[in-house]
Scaffold this motif. Structure first.
Motif, mmCIF file in Angstrom:
data_model
loop_
_atom_site.group_PDB
_atom_site.id
_atom_site.type_symbol
_atom_site.label_atom_id
_atom_site.label_comp_id
_atom_site.label_asym_id
_atom_site.label_seq_id
_atom_site.Cartn_x
_atom_site.Cartn_y
_atom_site.Cartn_z
ATOM 1 N N ASP A 43 5.723 3.288 -4.701
ATOM 2 C CA ASP A 43 4.433 3.978 -4.654
ATOM 3 C C ASP A 43 4.301 4.769 -3.354
ATOM 4 O O ASP A 43 4.907 4.439 -2.341
ATOM 5 N N LEU A 44 3.496 5.823 -3.400
ATOM 6 C CA LEU A 44 3.360 6.713 -2.244
ATOM 7 C C LEU A 44 2.761 6.010 -1.035
ATOM 8 O O LEU A 44 3.205 6.217 0.099
ATOM 9 N N GLU A 45 1.747 5.164 -1.247
ATOM 10 C CA GLU A 45 1.129 4.464 -0.115
ATOM 11 C C GLU A 45 2.139 3.541 0.558
ATOM 12 O O GLU A 45 2.252 3.504 1.781
ATOM 13 N N GLY A 46 2.877 2.792 -0.261
ATOM 14 C CA GLY A 46 3.896 1.911 0.293
ATOM 15 C C GLY A 46 4.985 2.668 1.026
ATOM 16 O O GLY A 46 5.436 2.248 2.098
ATOM 17 N N GLN A 47 5.403 3.790 0.452
ATOM 18 C CA GLN A 47 6.425 4.597 1.119
ATOM 19 C C GLN A 47 5.916 5.127 2.455
ATOM 20 O O GLN A 47 6.648 5.166 3.438
ATOM 21 N N TYR A 48 4.648 5.523 2.503
ATOM 22 C CA TYR A 48 4.079 6.091 3.723
ATOM 23 C C TYR A 48 3.885 5.029 4.811
ATOM 24 O O TYR A 48 4.287 5.212 5.954
ATOM 25 N N TYR A 49 3.270 3.897 4.450
ATOM 26 C CA TYR A 49 2.921 2.882 5.447
ATOM 27 C C TYR A 49 4.031 1.879 5.731
ATOM 28 O O TYR A 49 4.122 1.346 6.841
ATOM 29 N N LEU A 50 4.856 1.592 4.749
ATOM 30 C CA LEU A 50 5.864 0.547 4.923
ATOM 31 C C LEU A 50 7.289 1.087 5.038
ATOM 32 O O LEU A 50 8.116 0.474 5.686
ATOM 33 N N ARG A 51 7.578 2.136 4.324
ATOM 34 C CA ARG A 51 8.910 2.727 4.215
ATOM 35 C C ARG A 51 9.914 1.733 3.650
ATOM 36 O O ARG A 51 10.366 1.856 2.542
ATOM 37 N N ALA A 55 -6.504 -4.061 15.557
ATOM 38 C CA ALA A 55 -5.097 -4.378 15.315
ATOM 39 C C ALA A 55 -4.973 -5.471 14.256
ATOM 40 O O ALA A 55 -4.085 -5.419 13.388
ATOM 41 N N LEU A 56 -5.854 -6.461 14.299
ATOM 42 C CA LEU A 56 -5.829 -7.541 13.308
ATOM 43 C C LEU A 56 -6.121 -6.993 11.915
ATOM 44 O O LEU A 56 -5.434 -7.333 10.940
ATOM 45 N N LEU A 57 -7.111 -6.126 11.807
ATOM 46 C CA LEU A 57 -7.436 -5.523 10.508
ATOM 47 C C LEU A 57 -6.326 -4.590 10.034
ATOM 48 O O LEU A 57 -6.054 -4.501 8.837
ATOM 49 N N GLU A 58 -5.655 -3.932 10.959
ATOM 50 C CA GLU A 58 -4.514 -3.081 10.614
ATOM 51 C C GLU A 58 -3.383 -3.925 10.006
ATOM 52 O O GLU A 58 -2.796 -3.567 8.973
ATOM 53 N N ALA A 59 -3.072 -5.053 10.642
ATOM 54 C CA ALA A 59 -2.016 -5.928 10.128
ATOM 55 C C ALA A 59 -2.392 -6.475 8.754
ATOM 56 O O ALA A 59 -1.556 -6.542 7.844
ATOM 57 N N TYR A 60 -3.651 -6.861 8.585
ATOM 58 C CA TYR A 60 -4.129 -7.331 7.279
ATOM 59 C C TYR A 60 -3.961 -6.240 6.221
ATOM 60 O O TYR A 60 -3.498 -6.489 5.112
ATOM 61 N N SER A 61 -4.334 -5.020 6.570
ATOM 62 C CA SER A 61 -4.222 -3.899 5.635
ATOM 63 C C SER A 61 -2.772 -3.695 5.188
ATOM 64 O O SER A 61 -2.496 -3.445 4.009
ATOM 65 N N LEU A 62 -1.839 -3.810 6.129
ATOM 66 C CA LEU A 62 -0.423 -3.682 5.784
ATOM 67 C C LEU A 62 0.020 -4.781 4.825
ATOM 68 O O LEU A 62 0.848 -4.549 3.943
ATOM 69 N N MET A 63 -0.542 -5.977 4.998
ATOM 70 C CA MET A 63 -0.199 -7.084 4.098
ATOM 71 C C MET A 63 -0.649 -6.761 2.667
ATOM 72 O O MET A 63 0.071 -7.029 1.707
ATOM 73 N N THR A 64 -1.834 -6.183 2.525
ATOM 74 C CA THR A 64 -2.304 -5.829 1.176
ATOM 75 C C THR A 64 -1.460 -4.706 0.598
ATOM 76 O O THR A 64 -1.182 -4.695 -0.604
ATOM 77 N N THR A 65 -1.030 -3.770 1.426
ATOM 78 C CA THR A 65 -0.156 -2.692 0.963
ATOM 79 C C THR A 65 1.171 -3.256 0.486
ATOM 80 O O THR A 65 1.704 -2.830 -0.544
ATOM 81 N N LEU A 66 1.709 -4.227 1.226
ATOM 82 C CA LEU A 66 2.961 -4.874 0.813
ATOM 83 C C LEU A 66 2.829 -5.476 -0.574
ATOM 84 O O LEU A 66 3.678 -5.255 -1.445
ATOM 85 N N GLU A 67 1.778 -6.244 -0.803
ATOM 86 C CA GLU A 67 1.648 -6.909 -2.098
ATOM 87 C C GLU A 67 1.431 -5.906 -3.222
ATOM 88 O O GLU A 67 1.989 -6.057 -4.312
ATOM 89 N N GLU A 68 0.668 -4.860 -2.976
ATOM 90 C CA GLU A 68 0.475 -3.833 -4.007
ATOM 91 C C GLU A 68 1.798 -3.140 -4.325
ATOM 92 O O GLU A 68 2.131 -2.926 -5.493
ATOM 93 N N ALA A 84 4.772 -4.400 -3.935
ATOM 94 C CA ALA A 84 5.623 -5.381 -4.620
ATOM 95 C C ALA A 84 5.245 -5.486 -6.095
ATOM 96 O O ALA A 84 6.118 -5.561 -6.963
ATOM 97 N N GLU A 85 3.953 -5.482 -6.398
ATOM 98 C CA GLU A 85 3.510 -5.539 -7.803
ATOM 99 C C GLU A 85 3.983 -4.312 -8.569
ATOM 100 O O GLU A 85 4.471 -4.428 -9.700
ATOM 101 N N ILE A 86 3.859 -3.143 -7.965
ATOM 102 C CA ILE A 86 4.301 -1.912 -8.634
ATOM 103 C C ILE A 86 5.803 -1.956 -8.874
ATOM 104 O O ILE A 86 6.283 -1.609 -9.963
ATOM 105 N N LEU A 87 6.559 -2.411 -7.896
ATOM 106 C CA LEU A 87 8.007 -2.527 -8.045
ATOM 107 C C LEU A 87 8.355 -3.510 -9.163
ATOM 108 O O LEU A 87 9.230 -3.239 -10.000
ATOM 109 N N LEU A 88 7.663 -4.645 -9.213
ATOM 110 C CA LEU A 88 7.921 -5.631 -10.260
ATOM 111 C C LEU A 88 7.608 -5.060 -11.645
ATOM 112 O O LEU A 88 8.405 -5.181 -12.567
ATOM 113 N N TYR A 89 6.452 -4.423 -11.805
ATOM 114 C CA TYR A 89 6.089 -3.836 -13.098
ATOM 115 C C TYR A 89 7.111 -2.777 -13.521
ATOM 116 O O TYR A 89 7.501 -2.704 -14.679
ATOM 117 N N HIS A 90 7.552 -1.975 -12.568
ATOM 118 C CA HIS A 90 8.546 -0.955 -12.860
ATOM 119 C C HIS A 90 9.831 -1.594 -13.399
ATOM 120 O O HIS A 90 10.411 -1.131 -14.383
#
Length: 192
Positions: free
Chosen positions: A108-116, A165-178, A180-186
């Protein structure tokens, strides 16, 4: 400032639990301080944090009573990176994928942008070991998020203000799980 910081800890605990990224007493999160870091205590209800559920840990010396068992990882990340906050959670889909992948590449685009790319680490010892701490610190020196195979994820926040910074790290965690779900569904629907 302490009130804002505590409010951020409370919000992150409620949100991680509410989104199923941790069970009631699982996970831990911290922010860097002047001479150490403030972290959630071991075994406390993360969705109902009180100020007494946080403990200060020095960057050197023994761990104080009640500190999360994974304080060793948080300490090493703060020693070896510029991270200002760290969130450790157990995102179910990402953890399941970690059992089969050496790295998670978001589709997904968000994951590619924030996580790579999210490396999957496989230390030979438990997540509360020096080996795991070194592996996570090394990974977070180059990536925003990493996974410990079969265990959970660590996400680092780098914003200057600790609560941000704490909220930023939390946000990245939610991006990771989203991601991962998209990758699994794919993959379930016949994607590569």
């Amino acid at each position: 400032m302490l009130a804002r910081l505590y409010a951020a800890f409370r919000q992150v605990g409620e949100d991680l639990f509410g989104q199923g990224l941790i069970s009631a007493t699982a996970g831990n999160f911290s922010v860097r301080g002047k001479e150490g870091f403030l972290i959630t205590k071991s075994g406390v209800q993360k969705a109902r944090l009180t100020p007494e559920d946080l403990v200060e840990v020095p960057l050197e010396g023994p761990f104080p009573p009640g500190a999360s068992v994974e304080s060793v990882i948080h300490r090493e990340v703060y020693r070896r990176t510029q991270a200002q906050a760290l969130v450790h959670a157990h995102p179910r889909v990402a953890v399941a994928l970690s059992l089969h992948l050496d790295r998670l590449l978001p589709l997904d685009l968000e994951g590619q942008y924030y996580l790579r790319e999210v490396p999957v680490l496989a230390p030979k010892t438990t997540s509360a070991s020096e080996e795991a701490a070194s592996a996570v610190a090394e990974a977070l020196a180059h990536h925003r998020v990493c996974l410990l195979r079969g265990h959970g994820a660590f996400a680092a926040g780098f914003k200057e203000r600790p609560e941000e910074a704490l909220l930023e790290a939390y946000s990245l965690m939610t991006t990771l799980e989203e991601s991962a779900e998209i990758l699994l569904y794919h993959r379930l629907w016949g994607g590569g």
